[in-house]
Design an enzyme around this catalytic site. Structure first.
Site, PDB file in Angstrom:
ATOM      1  CG  HIS A 249      33.879  38.346  31.311  1.00  0.00           C
ATOM      2  ND1 HIS A 249      32.660  37.693  31.304  1.00  0.00           N
ATOM      3  CD2 HIS A 249      34.351  38.232  32.574  1.00  0.00           C
ATOM      4  CE1 HIS A 249      32.415  37.207  32.511  1.00  0.00           C
ATOM      5  NE2 HIS A 249      33.438  37.530  33.302  1.00  0.00           N
TER       6      HIS A 249
ATOM      7  CG  ASP B 104      33.845  38.434  41.202  1.00  0.00           C
ATOM      8  OD1 ASP B 104      34.653  38.976  40.421  1.00  0.00           O
ATOM      9  OD2 ASP B 104      33.135  37.474  40.876  1.00  0.00           O
TER      10      ASP B 104
ATOM     11  CG  ASP C 141      35.899  39.385  36.462  1.00  0.00           C
ATOM     12  OD1 ASP C 141      35.804  38.872  37.600  1.00  0.00           O
ATOM     13  OD2 ASP C 141      35.255  38.987  35.485  1.00  0.00           O
TER      14      ASP C 141
ATOM     15  CD  GLU D 281      33.040  34.008  39.243  1.00  0.00           C
ATOM     16  OE1 GLU D 281      31.881  34.462  39.282  1.00  0.00           O
ATOM     17  OE2 GLU D 281      33.835  34.275  38.317  1.00  0.00           O
TER      18      GLU D 281
END
Length: 458
Positions: free
Chosen positions: A423, A353, A291, A325
């Site tokens: 994340h 993505d 990511d 983003e």
């Protein structure tokens, strides 16, 4: 007899065209799998540069690196598009523990959410109230929440096959949890990491304070799924336990950064634009390999594969590496703003993505006529086990380009493992499979080729 001859000629032309398309796709896939560049680019982006939080030195290093690599491809144009981006810094590593009695503590893993304020100097310790929704928060009211840390513990729904749907079903607690909890006098917020796996990695992500003044804002952090489960179990036995956490993050002034853009100018319709892209920024805990380093290098690879395969596009093909983003979408908004100012006609925009996993197909945001045209190409992808062609969400960065006539699309890889890494500190290069990454790049290049060849539905 003349009618039969015309029908036979039409069948022959259509069959020849379909065969030609199949041959082109075969060349694209073969080139990506035997002579690909995406994995090497990702290696450098991940291991030599690392996490690329907007406004950071690493983000600027990534801008320089990808611009240089695009220039090496011999494209017609490569340039940087300035954009102002937020600069949030994490500061010292976060620290947290559960206190069941004075001096009896257990350390747990947390990370500050992107955009959060710091805890007070020396940290924050308070009792905890667990909720699973904003409705539960409201039902408890200020009398049960004031002065406490709110613990949002709604897990992703495990029985949903589409993990992005599961993510969407509970992401509001991360994004707006602090905003909602502050209304009832909470002093801090903990959010269960948005992850289907039980592990010790806290997952960050963006959050908002809305229009709250600085004095009304409260610190917000994510807690790993294992420790969220443990905290919940301990609260069931002891509602008077306390939670301590310390974080030193802060929001600084906006800084200038850039979208990185490369173009092959169209030979017949240079004013019709097809773009393919991903976001160059990432969170700072890992190196942003899935990511969205994967989407970045796949998008770069699309233009390289077209050139390597001897394809001379009719329309102008751009790769756009969007900045910001993750915590603002500034790059996407700037690109769309400039495109509108210039009157550029973006007929097709494709985003990657969703990680570098095995590609399954695409989702399309378009008219029924354009989607029906796309369905006629589905058979071309079946030899590569690409069967998923559905109408739906495209992507955050291409979203601002939406019009009544164009087509937006998102690459859809297998999503079952994506949120294991999303994340978090384990979103690193070693989590990406070379072959899966290269299959995704070839799949994107193939769809771009078909839209370039045939344009929009008439």
């Amino acid at each position: 007899m003349r009618f039969i001859f015309l029908l036979f000629s039409l069948f022959f032309v259509l069959n020849t065209t379909a065969q030609t398309d199949a041959d082109v796709l075969k060349t694209i896939y073969t080139t990506s799998l035997t002579n690909g560049q995406s994995y090497q680019w990702l290696d450098h982006l991940s291991n030599q540069i690392g996490g690329r939080l907007s406004g950071s030195l690493n983000a600027e290093r990534a801008v320089e690196y990808t611009k240089e690599e695009l220039e090496k491809l011999g494209l017609d144009k490569v340039w940087l598009q300035p954009v102002m981006v937020p600069k949030w810094v994490r500061g010292a590593p976060e620290f947290a523990f559960i206190e069941t009695a004075p001096g009896v503590t257990k350390t747990v893993n947390i990370c500050a959410l992107g955009g959060s304020i710091a805890t007070p100097f020396g940290g924050l310790k308070a009792q905890v109230v667990e909720v699973k929704s904003f409705e539960e928060l409201e039902a408890l009211g200020k009398e049960n929440i004031e002065g406490k840390i709110v613990f949002f513990n709604r897990p992703m729904q495990a029985d949903l096959i589409n993990t992005f749907e599961a993510y969407g079903g509970c992401s509001n607690q991360r994004y707006a949890g602090a905003l909602e909890a502050s209304k009832y006098g909470a002093v801090g917020v903990l959010v269960r990491s948005l992850n289907l796996r039980h592990d010790n990695f806290p997952h960050t992500g963006s959050m908002t304070y809305g229009d709250l003044s600085l004095s009304e804002r409260i610190p917000s952090a994510a807690i790993s799924t294992n420790h969220a489960n443990e905290l919940s179990s301990m609260l069931a036995l002891n509602k008077d336990l306390k939670f301590y956490f310390s974080q030193t993050c802060q929001q600084l002034k906006d800084v200038q950064s850039y979208n990185v853009i490369g173009e092959i100018t169209g030979s017949q319709f240079p004013n019709e634009y097809i773009i393919v892209g991903g976001h160059l920024d990432s969170w700072d805990l890992g190196d942003g390999a899935h990511d969205d380093g994967a989407g970045v290098v796949q998008s770069m690879e699309v233009l390289r594969l077209l050139k390597e395969s001897g394809i001379k596009p009719k329309r102008s093909i751009r790769v756009v590496l969007f900045m910001n983003e993750e915590n603002g979408l500034r790059g996407a908004k700037k690109y769309a703003e400039v495109a509108k100012q210039k009157g550029e006609n973006h007929i097709f925009s494709l985003e990657s993505d969703s990680g570098g996993f095995t590609p399954r197909g695409f989702s399309f945001d378009c008219s029924d006529a354009n989607f029906n045209q796309v369905l006629t190409w589905q058979e071309l992808f079946k030899p590569y086990l690409i069967h998923y062609f559905e109408k739906g969400y495209s992507g955050a960065d291409v979203g601002p380009l939406k019009s009544d006539t164009n087509v937006l699309a998102g690459l859809r890889p297998d999503s079952q493992r994506y949120f294991d890494y999303h994340h978090a500190a384990n979103d690193t290069f070693d989590a990406v499979n070379k072959r899966e990454l290269e299959l995704g790049a070839a799949t994107m290049a193939s769809l771009v080729y078909l839209f370039d060849m045939y344009g929009l539905a008439k």
